[in-house]
Enzyme design. Sequence first.
Site, PDB file in Angstrom:
ATOM      1  N   CYS A 111      -7.156  -6.053  -7.170  1.00 25.55           N
ATOM      2  CA  CYS A 111      -7.361  -4.697  -7.676  1.00 25.55           C
ATOM      3  C   CYS A 111      -7.617  -4.723  -9.186  1.00 25.55           C
ATOM      4  CB  CYS A 111      -6.193  -3.801  -7.299  1.00 25.55           C
ATOM      5  SG  CYS A 111      -6.573  -2.029  -7.499  1.00 25.55           S
ATOM      6  N   HIS A 212      -6.036  -4.396  -1.735  1.00 27.04           N
ATOM      7  CA  HIS A 212      -4.669  -4.900  -1.876  1.00 27.04           C
ATOM      8  C   HIS A 212      -4.271  -5.712  -0.637  1.00 27.04           C
ATOM      9  CE1 HIS A 212      -2.999  -3.058  -5.562  1.00 27.04           C
ATOM     10  NE2 HIS A 212      -3.952  -2.156  -5.362  1.00 27.04           N
ATOM     11  N   GLU A 214      -1.974  -7.851  -0.250  1.00 27.60           N
ATOM     12  CA  GLU A 214      -0.517  -7.993  -0.083  1.00 27.60           C
ATOM     13  C   GLU A 214       0.080  -6.895   0.778  1.00 27.60           C
ATOM     14  OE1 GLU A 214      -0.733  -4.964  -3.291  1.00 27.60           O
ATOM     15  OE2 GLU A 214      -1.886  -6.746  -2.760  1.00 27.60           O
TER      16      GLU A 214
END
Length: 235
Positions: A111, A212, A214
């Site tokens: 990001c 993102h 994660e």
Amino acid sequence: MIGLTTYLEQAQTGVWDVPAAFLPQLYFDAVTRAGGIAVLLPPQPVSKEIANRVLDSIDGLIVTGGKDVDPGRYGQDRHAATDEPRIDRDAWEDALLTAAIERGLPFLGICRGAQMLNVALGGTLHQHLPEVIGSSRYQLGGGTFNRVPIEAEPGSAVATLIGAEPLHVEVYHHQAIDRVADGLVVTARSDDGVVQAVEVSGMPFGVAVQWHPEQNQDDLRLFAGLVDAAREAKK
């Protein structure tokens, strides 16, 4: 050993309300589950020598998400929707990325990390995407991640890891790459043309994504790719 850059923000815990370096647990959980050892790298005074000393101690780097990059770094005035600049963090991550590219150290930008990479190499950003695409689909607000379809370029490092077929990914950003810096190749876009991944030409693993990864702990392929590249580079 994977170094992850951190936030530096006012934070509360118990009776304390102080400036603090922190990082959401999902980031380093993803690293450890992918087989790496996570080390946090908080913003601090930096020089080329300091950046190289830090990179001497790690095998891979992740530049994480967070507040907007200072638009002064790419020659623009601050938009009303752009965050107050975090000049200490900008300088820290710029130095780490520059040193990582010079030595070929594997890295993953996430990001803000993708935006920081582009700016560090001389590119620019769209400061407020809703004015560009006419939609707030990339940042719904309230900490709610949206899912959008992206498609990676066949043959790219990103496609090698996640496939070239359309994939829905988690997003939370109101800025994105505008003019792509020299030395970067766009390797994924979303269905409206917004840049979603770039790679550094000539590096075995110099990858940055606008989404993102994660947030999806069931799909750690990008983290595993970084850990594998770091392990190979260490050899």
